[in-house]
Design a protein around this motif. Structure first.
Motif, PDB file in Angstrom:
ATOM      1  N   UNK A  57      53.341  38.719  39.024  1.00  0.00           N
ATOM      2  CA  UNK A  57      52.672  39.141  40.255  1.00  0.00           C
ATOM      3  C   UNK A  57      52.711  40.650  40.495  1.00  0.00           C
ATOM      4  N   UNK A  58      53.666  41.381  39.851  1.00  0.00           N
ATOM      5  CA  UNK A  58      53.778  42.831  40.120  1.00  0.00           C
ATOM      6  C   UNK A  58      53.001  43.665  39.097  1.00  0.00           C
ATOM      7  N   UNK A  59      52.173  43.037  38.281  1.00  0.00           N
ATOM      8  CA  UNK A  59      51.423  43.744  37.251  1.00  0.00           C
ATOM      9  C   UNK A  59      50.248  44.471  37.924  1.00  0.00           C
ATOM     10  N   UNK A  60      50.440  45.723  38.289  1.00  0.00           N
ATOM     11  CA  UNK A  60      49.481  46.509  39.070  1.00  0.00           C
ATOM     12  C   UNK A  60      48.142  46.646  38.368  1.00  0.00           C
ATOM     13  N   UNK A  61      48.184  46.929  37.042  1.00  0.00           N
ATOM     14  CA  UNK A  61      46.933  47.138  36.310  1.00  0.00           C
ATOM     15  C   UNK A  61      46.041  45.910  36.335  1.00  0.00           C
ATOM     16  N   UNK A  62      46.670  44.723  36.388  1.00  0.00           N
ATOM     17  CA  UNK A  62      45.875  43.496  36.440  1.00  0.00           C
ATOM     18  C   UNK A  62      45.102  43.403  37.755  1.00  0.00           C
ATOM     19  N   UNK A  63      45.737  43.803  38.879  1.00  0.00           N
ATOM     20  CA  UNK A  63      45.048  43.803  40.166  1.00  0.00           C
ATOM     21  C   UNK A  63      43.866  44.779  40.136  1.00  0.00           C
ATOM     22  N   UNK A  64      44.106  45.962  39.583  1.00  0.00           N
ATOM     23  CA  UNK A  64      43.055  46.987  39.535  1.00  0.00           C
ATOM     24  C   UNK A  64      41.893  46.511  38.659  1.00  0.00           C
ATOM     25  N   UNK A  65      42.237  45.942  37.493  1.00  0.00           N
ATOM     26  CA  UNK A  65      41.196  45.463  36.588  1.00  0.00           C
ATOM     27  C   UNK A  65      40.409  44.319  37.231  1.00  0.00           C
ATOM     28  N   UNK A  66      41.097  43.429  37.944  1.00  0.00           N
ATOM     29  CA  UNK A  66      40.397  42.321  38.594  1.00  0.00           C
ATOM     30  C   UNK A  66      39.513  42.829  39.727  1.00  0.00           C
ATOM     31  N   UNK A  67      39.997  43.850  40.456  1.00  0.00           N
ATOM     32  CA  UNK A  67      39.178  44.453  41.518  1.00  0.00           C
ATOM     33  C   UNK A  67      37.884  45.015  40.941  1.00  0.00           C
TER      34      UNK A  67
END
Length: 785
Positions: A57-67
């Protein structure tokens, strides 16, 4: 051995943790998602990023890529949320804050956008894009003081034409016209060909009352785009301020060429024409506005003003009234307009005619005479006050009259003390102080209006006359009931013949009813009491007779099955259902189905209810079918009501009572047929046929037009059974009939043969004794043949 084993465990455990951690934190899912995104497959990319986030859940790059992927698919809300989630794990990432704010701005969630953008500018003091979007967000929220602060920050970082423009725009909204003027001019200096800056500068100069500069700026804008509606609009306003209505109207006319359905421009041109005293032009423009928007109350208001100016007062009144009905604006300006409307309507409607009062009860006679009951101490007076204007007051004998709420005219009712009085005074005034002041003489007499009764043709209780013959002339006969002699009787404006010296006289008249659906009878007694009664002409029976020689046909089913002391039956329910299905293919206009009737109910139904139904509905042919227990005692047939007691003859329904009831309305019915499967009718009810049954033809006018009164009943003396050969054969005869009509004689023949085969006594068919029978018969007329 124990120690050695412990040391291995210590050595192995960190390696296992590292191995498990490496597997769990593998960026394989993230990498796969990036591959999908690179190939444009954003939905699959989102799935991979989501799985990666679920694992870590803390994988920041995954949030950015999904955004980024969400934004590519148009799902801005999820994209903004993912950028915002990323900031939870990377609080120093100004880019994430900015992108989240940018997307919230696009979603018009301006407060959320400001929150994100403020964090971006806190982290990066030179983030010009974040400052601009914050400024724009505050502008959208109309929080111009906060927008100005952000605009200052933008100008500190970047001074270009757009930023100067927005600074001028914000100051304009804050009323800082001089500052606004300065920055619009700076914007023009930076980009001399941008139309928007010229238009905004011209508008600010107009507000600052710098008309010449504003005019010059408008001309420059029009040099860039000669069709600019905004520039023409502002220039028309400048010309109006300079009292140059011709040019002001001309500029609005140019806009209309480009925008022929612009309600606002037509309305404004109408105002300018009105101010320029060109009222017909103004009326034309306001009429165009109304055609574009019929709910524009202010257009009606202004058109009324111009109509009034050219002395078209009726049209002005109509428009003022329309404004009053349409306006629901509670602003001070709207209230002021409404006050003007009321004042203008008051003046425009001014007239000098006195009100007119007419007493309707008791009816006012010639010479201001009112009849009141002899020796009466009070009189209830009803009347109508007619006037073109509103009534200011109305008084009878000094007492205020109260008008009936919701009445179409000024109708009133008042109780007046008439003790010892020979006359009463009346005073009525309208809002223009036109006064009616008069007296009425009280004539002591009876005041009851005459009562009208029609003898021929018969009229139902609702005043409806059913025509069975298509005649142009109608003979009308009736009787008038009144305490006094009758002064006049008319039928449809034709004086009726009657004895003037006889109380409660009969009257006669022959009237023309061609193309009429009603006529009126009026009677007046010697004291002026008048009754007017309307009678409706119903030609439904005539239309029915044209398509059905039997005329209007009704079927009455009496189904008794749930008995208190006799055995309950299933047969009547089945029999009635079977007969309804069989009759569905025949011209039957109404079926009345009565179930489980007591003796009292049967007597009331046949003697009163059915009589009234037959008479008021002008029924021509009537079939009565009884399904239930029957009794035959002492040569008399009985139908058994559901509350009948065993061995108590008095509790049964004597079918001779049915005959008596049928006699009371036989004058209205041409064909009567009574059918009962319960028991024999008995010699007191019917006359047996003395000869063989003849073949009858529905084309024979005598058979359908001459009266018939017939009965068909089983010959058994026992109680009803649940499986009736009588009813089954009757229904089959109807259902299998190939002809256009089926006479009852044919059915009787088939039923008689079928019943005889079953070993039961022969059914009885004949005429109902005591009822008129002229040799006609009952036909069942098919719908489709």
């Amino acid at each position: 051995m124990g120690t050695l084993k412990f040391k291995r465990t210590l050595i192995f455990t960190p390696l296992l943790i590292v191995l498990i951690s490496f597997v769990e934190c593998s960026p394989k899912l993230y990498t796969t998602g990036k591959d999908f995104a690179a190939s444009g497959n954003y939905q699959d990319a989102i799935i991979q990023y989501t799985k990666q986030i679920e694992e870590k859940p803390e994988f920041t790059d995954a949030y950015i890529a999904r955004a980024e992927a969400y934004e590519k698919t148009g799902n801005l809300s999820e994209a903004a949320s993912d950028y915002k989630r990323a900031t939870s794990f990377d609080e120093k990432n100004a880019s994430c804050f900015y992108n989240s704010g940018r997307l919230y701005f696009e979603l018009k969630e301006y407060n959320e956008a400001i929150s994100m953008l403020s964090k971006a500018t806190t982290l990066d003091k030179k983030h010009i894009k974040a400052f601009k979007l914050k400024r724009d967000s505050y502008i959208e929220l109309k929080e111009y003081d906060k927008a100005l602060k952000e605009s200052d920050a933008v100008l500190a970082l970047e001074q270009d034409a757009r930023n100067f423009y927005w600074h001028g725009y914000i100051n304009d909204k804050l009323g800082n016209y001089n500052v606004s003027e300065t920055f619009f001019k700076k914007s023009i200096e930076k980009s001399p060909t941008v139309l928007e800056a010229y238009i905004s500068l011209a508008d600010v100069l107009l507000k600052a009352k710098k008309y010449d500069e504003s005019l010059s700026t408008c001309n420059k804008a029009l040099a860039i785009d000669q069709k600019s509606k905004e520039a023409l609009w502002i220039r028309s306003n400048v010309y109006r301020e300079k009292i140059d209505y011709t040019k002001a109207i001309d500029d609005l006319s140019k806009i209309i060429i480009f925008s022929p359905s612009d309600e606002k421009v037509f309305f404004t041109r109408g105002l300018y024409s009105q101010e320029f005293n060109k009222h017909q032009d103004a009326i034309n423009d306001f009429s165009k506005v109304i055609s574009l928007n019929s709910k524009n109350a202010v257009a009606y208001f202004n058109r009324a003003k111009s109509f009034e100016e050219i002395t078209q007062y009726e049209k002005a009144i109509a428009d003022y009234k329309m404004y009053s009905s349409l306006t629901d604006d509670n602003s001070a300006e709207a209230k002021e307009r409404l006050e003007v409307v009321n004042n203008r309507l008051y003046e425009l409607n001014r007239e000098s005619n006195k009100p007119n009062l007419v007493f309707t009860q008791p009816l006012q006679r010639d010479g201001n005479i009112i009849n009141v009951i002899e020796n009466a101490t009070t009189a209830t007076l009803k009347g109508i006050i007619k006037d073109a204007s509103k009534i200011q007051y109305a008084k009878v004998e000094g007492a205020d009259v109260k008008f009936i709420e919701g009445a179409a005219e000024n109708e009133f009712e008042i109780i007046v003390d008439v003790t010892g009085k020979e006359m009463i005074s009346v005073a009525v005034a309208d809002v223009y102080n036109n006064v009616l002041a008069t007296t009425y003489t009280l004539n002591r007499t009876e005041i009851n209006p005459p009562q009208i009764t029609l003898i021929a043709p018969f009229a139902s209780t609702s005043g409806e006359i059913y025509m069975s013959v298509d005649n142009r002339k109608l003979y009308v006969e009736g009787r008038i009931a009144d305490e006094n002699l009758i002064k006049a009787i008319s039928v449809e404006d034709m004086n009726a013949s009657y004895s003037v010296d006889t109380k409660n006289p009969e009257f006669f008249a022959t009237i023309d009813i061609a193309n009429k659906n009603k006529f009126v009878v009026t009677a007046e007694d010697i004291y002026g009491n008048i009754t007017t009664q309307e009678f409706k002409i119903n030609r439904e029976a005539l239309e029915i007779s044209q398509e059905n020689p039997m005329g209007k046909t009704w079927v009455i089913f009496i189904e008794n099955s749930n008995y208190e002391t006799f055995a309950s039956l299933d047969g009547p329910v089945k029999d009635v259902s079977m007969m309804k299905a069989a009759l569905a293919n025949y011209k039957v206009h109404n079926i009345v189905h009565k179930q489980n009737m007591t003796k009292e109910q049967m007597e009331k139904f046949f003697s009163i209810e059915l009589r009234d139904l037959v008479r008021s509905n002008q029924v021509n042919s009537l079939l009565v079918w009884y399904a239930g227990h029957g009794k035959f005692i002492n040569e008399t047939g009985y139908w058994v009501p559901t509350d009948a007691k065993r061995d108590d003859e008095f509790t049964y329904f004597n079918i001779n009572s049915l005959k008596a009831a049928l006699q009371s309305y036989s004058q209205f019915v041409t064909h009567t047929l009574v059918i009962t499967d319960a028991c024999e009718s008995g010699p007191t009810f019917y006359q047996a046929m003395r000869s063989a049954l003849n073949e009858r033809d529905c084309g024979d006018w005598e058979a359908t037009k001459f009266k018939s009164s017939q009965v068909f009943s089983s010959a058994g003396y026992e109680l009803a059974v649940d499986n009736s050969q009588f009813t089954r054969t009757f229904a089959n005869s109807l259902m299998n009939n190939p002809n256009a009509c089926l006479p009852i004689e044919n059915i009787v023949s088939k039923v008689t043969v079928a019943v005889a085969k079953s070993g039961t006594q022969k059914p009885q068919f004949g005429k109902i004794d005591g009822l008129a029978d002229e040799g006609g018969t009952f036909f069942f007329i098919s719908k489709d043949k």
